[in-house]
Motif scaffolding. Structure first.
Motif, PDB file in Angstrom:
ATOM      1  N   THR A 117     -67.664 -62.904  20.121  1.00  0.00           N
ATOM      2  CA  THR A 117     -67.273 -63.015  21.530  1.00  0.00           C
ATOM      3  C   THR A 117     -66.482 -61.790  21.965  1.00  0.00           C
ATOM      4  N   SER A 118     -66.002 -61.011  21.020  1.00  0.00           N
ATOM      5  CA  SER A 118     -65.367 -59.747  21.387  1.00  0.00           C
ATOM      6  C   SER A 118     -65.524 -58.767  20.227  1.00  0.00           C
ATOM      7  N   THR A 119     -65.376 -57.494  20.557  1.00  0.00           N
ATOM      8  CA  THR A 119     -65.628 -56.445  19.564  1.00  0.00           C
ATOM      9  C   THR A 119     -64.476 -55.450  19.554  1.00  0.00           C
ATOM     10  N   LEU A 120     -63.975 -55.173  18.352  1.00  0.00           N
ATOM     11  CA  LEU A 120     -62.994 -54.107  18.209  1.00  0.00           C
ATOM     12  C   LEU A 120     -63.738 -52.883  17.703  1.00  0.00           C
ATOM     13  N   MET A 121     -63.682 -51.829  18.470  1.00  0.00           N
ATOM     14  CA  MET A 121     -64.489 -50.653  18.143  1.00  0.00           C
ATOM     15  C   MET A 121     -63.595 -49.462  17.802  1.00  0.00           C
ATOM     16  N   PHE A 122     -63.871 -48.844  16.659  1.00  0.00           N
ATOM     17  CA  PHE A 122     -63.146 -47.630  16.276  1.00  0.00           C
ATOM     18  C   PHE A 122     -63.733 -46.451  17.043  1.00  0.00           C
ATOM     19  N   GLU A 123     -62.950 -45.936  17.977  1.00  0.00           N
ATOM     20  CA  GLU A 123     -63.472 -44.883  18.862  1.00  0.00           C
ATOM     21  C   GLU A 123     -63.188 -43.491  18.323  1.00  0.00           C
ATOM     22  N   GLY A 124     -62.417 -43.397  17.260  1.00  0.00           N
ATOM     23  CA  GLY A 124     -62.063 -42.097  16.694  1.00  0.00           C
ATOM     24  C   GLY A 124     -60.588 -41.814  16.906  1.00  0.00           C
ATOM     25  N   GLU A 125     -60.027 -41.045  15.985  1.00  0.00           N
ATOM     26  CA  GLU A 125     -58.618 -40.619  16.059  1.00  0.00           C
ATOM     27  C   GLU A 125     -57.642 -41.787  16.238  1.00  0.00           C
ATOM     28  N   GLY A 126     -57.956 -42.891  15.587  1.00  0.00           N
ATOM     29  CA  GLY A 126     -57.030 -44.026  15.582  1.00  0.00           C
ATOM     30  C   GLY A 126     -57.107 -44.907  16.808  1.00  0.00           C
ATOM     31  N   ARG A 127     -58.025 -44.588  17.725  1.00  0.00           N
ATOM     32  CA  ARG A 127     -58.138 -45.412  18.935  1.00  0.00           C
ATOM     33  C   ARG A 127     -59.077 -46.578  18.648  1.00  0.00           C
ATOM     34  N   LEU A 175     -73.930 -42.363  19.361  1.00  0.00           N
ATOM     35  CA  LEU A 175     -73.684 -41.043  19.941  1.00  0.00           C
ATOM     36  C   LEU A 175     -74.752 -40.707  20.983  1.00  0.00           C
ATOM     37  N   ARG A 176     -76.005 -41.016  20.638  1.00  0.00           N
ATOM     38  CA  ARG A 176     -77.103 -40.715  21.563  1.00  0.00           C
ATOM     39  C   ARG A 176     -76.953 -41.511  22.861  1.00  0.00           C
ATOM     40  N   GLU A 177     -76.621 -42.803  22.707  1.00  0.00           N
ATOM     41  CA  GLU A 177     -76.507 -43.651  23.896  1.00  0.00           C
ATOM     42  C   GLU A 177     -75.372 -43.197  24.812  1.00  0.00           C
ATOM     43  N   GLU A 178     -74.387 -42.518  24.218  1.00  0.00           N
ATOM     44  CA  GLU A 178     -73.287 -42.032  25.039  1.00  0.00           C
ATOM     45  C   GLU A 178     -73.754 -40.929  25.993  1.00  0.00           C
ATOM     46  N   ILE A 179     -74.788 -40.225  25.596  1.00  0.00           N
ATOM     47  CA  ILE A 179     -75.318 -39.179  26.488  1.00  0.00           C
ATOM     48  C   ILE A 179     -76.360 -39.771  27.435  1.00  0.00           C
ATOM     49  N   GLU A 180     -77.306 -40.496  26.844  1.00  0.00           N
ATOM     50  CA  GLU A 180     -78.467 -40.915  27.640  1.00  0.00           C
ATOM     51  C   GLU A 180     -78.307 -42.306  28.255  1.00  0.00           C
ATOM     52  N   GLY A 181     -77.294 -43.046  27.838  1.00  0.00           N
ATOM     53  CA  GLY A 181     -77.140 -44.424  28.302  1.00  0.00           C
ATOM     54  C   GLY A 181     -77.999 -45.349  27.450  1.00  0.00           C
ATOM     55  N   PRO A 182     -77.708 -46.684  27.516  1.00  0.00           N
ATOM     56  CA  PRO A 182     -78.449 -47.617  26.673  1.00  0.00           C
ATOM     57  C   PRO A 182     -79.918 -47.709  27.052  1.00  0.00           C
ATOM     58  N   MET A 232     -71.514 -51.496  24.263  1.00  0.00           N
ATOM     59  CA  MET A 232     -72.154 -50.245  24.657  1.00  0.00           C
ATOM     60  C   MET A 232     -72.221 -50.137  26.177  1.00  0.00           C
ATOM     61  N   ARG A 233     -72.526 -51.271  26.816  1.00  0.00           N
ATOM     62  CA  ARG A 233     -72.634 -51.261  28.276  1.00  0.00           C
ATOM     63  C   ARG A 233     -71.271 -50.966  28.908  1.00  0.00           C
ATOM     64  N   GLN A 234     -70.239 -51.619  28.378  1.00  0.00           N
ATOM     65  CA  GLN A 234     -68.911 -51.408  28.954  1.00  0.00           C
ATOM     66  C   GLN A 234     -68.423 -49.985  28.727  1.00  0.00           C
ATOM     67  N   ARG A 235     -68.749 -49.442  27.559  1.00  0.00           N
ATOM     68  CA  ARG A 235     -68.332 -48.055  27.287  1.00  0.00           C
ATOM     69  C   ARG A 235     -69.017 -47.106  28.252  1.00  0.00           C
ATOM     70  N   ALA A 236     -70.324 -47.354  28.473  1.00  0.00           N
ATOM     71  CA  ALA A 236     -71.084 -46.489  29.377  1.00  0.00           C
ATOM     72  C   ALA A 236     -70.502 -46.569  30.788  1.00  0.00           C
ATOM     73  N   GLN A 237     -70.169 -47.816  31.211  1.00  0.00           N
ATOM     74  CA  GLN A 237     -69.592 -47.986  32.551  1.00  0.00           C
ATOM     75  C   GLN A 237     -68.267 -47.257  32.673  1.00  0.00           C
ATOM     76  N   SER A 238     -67.394 -47.473  31.700  1.00  0.00           N
ATOM     77  CA  SER A 238     -66.062 -46.889  31.836  1.00  0.00           C
ATOM     78  C   SER A 238     -66.159 -45.363  31.753  1.00  0.00           C
ATOM     79  N   ARG A 239     -67.144 -44.866  31.003  1.00  0.00           N
ATOM     80  CA  ARG A 239     -67.322 -43.410  30.938  1.00  0.00           C
ATOM     81  C   ARG A 239     -67.786 -42.854  32.274  1.00  0.00           C
ATOM     82  N   SER A 240     -68.750 -43.568  32.889  1.00  0.00           N
ATOM     83  CA  SER A 240     -69.258 -43.022  34.143  1.00  0.00           C
ATOM     84  C   SER A 240     -68.187 -43.100  35.227  1.00  0.00           C
TER      85      SER A 240
END
Ligand SMILES: Nc1ncnc2c1ncn2[C@@H]1O[C@H](COP(=O)(O)OP(=O)(O)OP(=O)(O)O)[C@@H](O)[C@H]1O
Length: 400
Positions: free
Chosen positions: A262-272, A393-400, A284-292
């Motif tokens: 029901t929820s995901t803890l994601m290691f984003e790098g550098e301790g985040r 990494l790929r989805e971060e550039i091209e989206g899901p 992935m969808r939420q990351r893409a949204q918050s990035r855009s």
């Protein structure tokens, strides 16, 4: 005799169906497997929404904690947790709140610190800074195939009952050992055979069966999918889906995560470590949204700023994604075929290992098949993890 035959036939049919499904999986490829979850994701919507509200309610920690402890609602709360091994930062100011009934997936690249985070959350290791509180009345069950072991000379029956009875206590309720073994896909004949006659996959299944007899309200699993065959994985998925307690699950298997958490803890790098509502696909969808969103606003502002005013480029995963190397792109193309080939090979070996006559026909060949199958499963897990990392990494550039 007739019944026995019917049972065997049913088992074989089940196996054939599984193999057919797996073959279809291979043909469809990983992307198809990923998108298979849309209906279930819709059903998770309500859970996600309430989870989002919980995440958004930061600042009310003390209240919830006090409430939670007495009522048993709060399972684990981490506040401003920091952890590093030398200069490898695992967690930098990480906070989360896990409530009763939450199913939390922990995901991240190899070596990011998933196991370390899990151990901190359950109190096996201490953070360098920050506080981790655990609620009251926690009956924790850690499923750890690596730490568990079986006595090879005991029968399956003895392994589950201790030898003194034909009943096994399953979460406080007595059940006949043969019926319980059947739930875990062992035949009545196997109940009286020794553990050493089992394949590696079957031993893992037996360990799981034994572990799951224990009553618990917090289940902790670190990469459970690595050592389990497809049948056992389905079984575990069913058990976890019906489980009413809280689940902490480290996994690289996005399908497994999508179906369960029901929820995901994601290691984003550098301790985040970020807390997302939903499973892998939701994350992935939420990351893409918050990035855009992040990208839209600064671009306008930046264009009005002088060079010297421009902020330092943040070292995010997205930046590194922009530099996806030729080799990484190549691996992304070749890995799905390698994964399919391994799945095919594993399916074939599992078919052989499930053949009741195979062991007596040629014990050496049977043992070798078991070993090879275990190795293939490890290779599969590591290739899936590599693919997952690159695909993110790929989805971060091209989206899901
Ligand atoms: N007790 C320790 N002392 C020093 N370094 C450690 C210790 N435990 C783990 N590490 C290091 O911390 C990093 C994170 O380890 P951890 O096992 O938590 O990662 P992980 O994300 O679970 O990795 P994997 O996916 O490979 O299981 C690794 O580089 C590991 O070598």
């Amino acid at each position: 005799m007739e019944l026995e035959f019917e049972r065997e036939a049913a088992n074989t049919a089940k196996l054939d169906k599984l193999i057919a499904e797996e073959t279809r999986w291979s043909r469809e490829g990983i992307s198809a497997r990923r998108t298979r979850n849309q209906g279930r994701l819709r059903r998770l919507h309500a859970l996600r929404q309430s989870r989002r509200e919980i995440i958004a309610r930061s600042g009310t920690a003390a209240l919830v904690a006090a409430d939670g402890r007495t009522s048993g609602k709060l399972v684990i709360e981490a506040e401003h947790v920091c952890k590093a091994f030398d200069d490898h930062v695992i967690a930098d100011d990480f906070s989360t709140r896990i409530l009763r009934g939450d199913r939390v997936g922990i995901i991240g690249p190899n070596g990011a610190g998933k196991s370390t985070l899990l151990k901190m959350l359950i109190g096996e290791i201490e953070p360098d800074a920050g506080v981790i509180r655990r609620g009251t009345n926690l009956d924790m069950l850690v499923i750890d195939q690596k730490r568990d072991s079986l006595d090879p000379n005991l029968t399956l029956w003895e392994t589950l009952t201790g030898g003194s009875s034909d009943q096994v206590m399953v979460r406080g309720t007595p059940k006949h050992v043969v019926a319980y073994l059947k739930d875990f896909l062992f035949s009545p004949a196997q109940a009286r055979s020794p553990v050493h006659a089992l394949s590696g996959g079957e031993k893992n299944r037996l360990m799981l069966a034994r572990a799951l007899t224990k009553p618990s309200n917090l289940m902790v699993l670190d990469e459970p999918t690595n050592d389990l065959d497809m049948e056992t994985l389905d079984l575990l998925q069913d058990v976890l889906a019906d489980y009413e307690g809280t689940i902490l699950l480290v996994s690289h298997d996005r399908d497994f995560l999508d179906r369960l958490v029901t929820s995901t803890l994601m290691f984003e790098g550098e301790g985040r470590i970020e807390d997302y509502a939903g499973g892998y696909s939701d994350m992935m969808r939420q990351r893409a949204q918050s990035r855009s969103q992040k990208h839209q606003v600064p671009q306008k502002t930046d264009s009005r700023k002088s060079e010297s005013e421009k902020p330092e480029p943040a070292k995010t995963r997205a930046d590194s994604a922009n530099r996806l190397s030729f080799n990484q792109k190549h691996r992304l193309k070749t890995l799905p075929n390698e994964i399919s080939a391994l799945l095919d090979a594993i399916s074939k070996l599992e078919k052989l290992l499930a053949d009741p006559q195979a062991y007596s026909r040629d014990p050496a060949k049977y043992a070798l098949a078991g070993k090879t199958c275990d190795q293939y499963r490890k290779d599969l897990a590591s290739k899936e993890e590599e693919w997952l990392h690159l695909e993110m990494l790929r989805e971060e550039i091209e989206g899901p």
